[in-house]
Design an enzyme around this catalytic site. Structure first.
Site: not given
Length: 338
Positions: A48, A50, A145, A186, A215, A217, A240, A245-246
C-alpha cells in the site's frame, strides 16, 4: 609505540552509523574515513506504499548517527525520504539509543524559512518540530539557505558545516597569480560570499575583490541586471548555496561577462539541477561549475554542462565533524581550520 589505528577504534567503539537507502554510497565513504563499517538495518516497503525501517543490531546506550540526504530522486521524493528518516530515528530512540544525530547533507525545505506572502507556511520550522518530535538529539547539515533561520527553528543542537573550506582548497592552487573577484548572485548571499572571499584571500596571500548582482523575485519570476563591484579583467567566482533551475547563476555569469570578466566559474554547495538547468547552464558565459556531493548530479546527461562540472567530496569533512561530536570536540574549530 602506541598503535594509532587501535586508539581510533577504541575511541569510536560506542559510535554506530547508519545510512538509509539512497544515501548508502555517501555513508560508506564517511565510515571509511573513520575506519568503521555501516551498521546493519532493514528497510521494507509494503503493497500500500507504507514502509518500515529498523536497526538490525543493538543500539542501547550507543551514540548513533543516521545519514540521509533529503533530495528527491527517481526512487523517493524528498518528502518520502524525510518520513523514512524520521521513522527510523523514532525506532532508534524506542530501542534505547543513547543519542541519535541526524546527518542530513542536504536538508529539504530549508529555503522556506519565512513568510513571503500572506498566510505563507514557515516550513523550516515545521520540519524542525518533526525532528524534535521523534526524539532527535542533534541535526547536522551543510550550508543551509539561511543559517539564522535554521538555528532558530531547532531547539535541539544543530551543526551547519560549510563548503567554503572545500571550495578554497579547490580554487586556491590555480589562482595564485590571478586577479580574482568573488561575486554573490544576490544581496542575501553576501555574507556567504564574503566568508569565502576572506578565506580565499588568506589562502592565496593577496587581495580578492567583491561584487554582488541585483536580484528580485516576485511570484516565481526573477529579475535584475545590475552588478555592483569591479570584475573587468578578473576571474569571477560566483558563490551560492545551491543551484536549482540555474537561472540565477546564468544571469549573474552573463552580467560578469558583459562587464569584462576574464573567466566566470560558479561554485554552489548543492547541485539540484532541476527543470531546464542543463540548457540554462550550458551558456557560454559560464566557464565552469563546482558543486559538492551532498546531492549527486544524477539529473545531468552527457553534454556541455556535465563537461564543465566538478564535484567535490565532502565525506571527510562530515566524518571529522561526526568524530568530534562523538568525542566531545569542537566542530567550530574544525570549520575554522583547527
Amino acid at each position: 609505540m602506541v598503535n594509532h589505528a587501535l586508539q581510533v577504534s577504541a575511541a569510536l567503539a560506542d559510535m554506530q552509523i547508519f545510512a538509509l537507502e539512497g544515501s548508502r554510497p555517501f555513508g560508506e565513504a564517511v565510515v571509511r574515513h573513520l575506519g568503521l563499517a555501516l551498521s546493519a538495518h532493514e528497510e521494507r516497503g509494503f503493497e500500500d506504499g507504507e514502509h518500515k525501517a529498523r536497526p538490525l543490531t543493538g543500539v542501547r546506550g550507543r551514540d548513533v548517527f543516521v545519514i540521509h540526504s533529503l533530495y528527491g530522486d527517481a526512487t523517493h521524493s524528498g518528502n518520502d525520504k524525510l518520513c523514512r528518516l524520521l521513522f527510523f530515528i523514532g525506532a532508534l530512540k524506542d530501542a534505547a539509543a543513547g543519542r541519535v544525530t541526524a546527518v542530513v547533507p542536504y536538508l529539504a525545505y530549508a529555503r522556506k524559512d519565512r513568510k513571503t506572502q500572506p498566510r505563507d507556511p514557515v516550513t523550516t520550522r515545521y520540519v524542525a518540530a518533526l525532528f524534535e518530535a521523534v526524539g532527535s538529539d542533534a541535526v547536522v547539515t551543510m550550508d543551509v539557505h539561511n543559517l539564522a533561520a535554521f538555528q532558530n527553528a531547532f531547539r535541539c543542537p544543530t551543526e551547519n558545516l560549510e563548503a567554503n573550506k572545500l571550495f578554497v582548497a579547490h580554487f586556491a592552487p590555480a589562482l595564485q597569480k590571478e586577479d580574482v573577484v568573488v561575486v554573490s548572485p544576490d544581496a542575501g548571499g553576501i555574507k556567504r560570499a564574503e566568508s569565502f572571499r576572506q578565506r580565499l584571500s588568506h589562502a592565496i596571500g593577496k587581495p580578492v575583490g567583491a561584487a554582488f548582482a541585483e536580484k528580485h523575485r516576485s511570484l516565481g519570476v526573477v529579475s535584475g541586471e545590475m552588478l555592483v563591484g569591479e570584475v573587468d579583467g578578473r576571474i569571477a567566482l560566483i558563490i551560492d548555496d545551491l543551484i536549482s533551475s540555474g537561472g540565477t547563476i546564468a544571469r549573474t555569469a552573463r552580467a560578469c561577462r558583459q562587464r569584462g570578466a576574464k573567466k566566470v566559474i560558479a561554485a554552489a554547495t548543492h547541485g539540484l539541477f532541476m527543470a531546464d538547468a542543463e540548457t540554462v547552464l550550458a551558456d557560454a558565459a559560464l566557464d565552469g561549475i563546482v558543486v559538492v556531493d551532498t546531492v549527486p548530479p544524477f539529473r545531468l546527461h552527457a553534454g556541455p554542462l556535465k563537461d564543465k562540472l566538478i564535484v567535490l567530496d565532502s565525506t571527510a569533512l562530515f566524518a571529522e565533524a561526526m568524530r568530534r561530536m562523538h568525542e566531545g570536540g569542537s566542530v567550530t574549530d574544525l570549520l575554522a581550520g583547527r
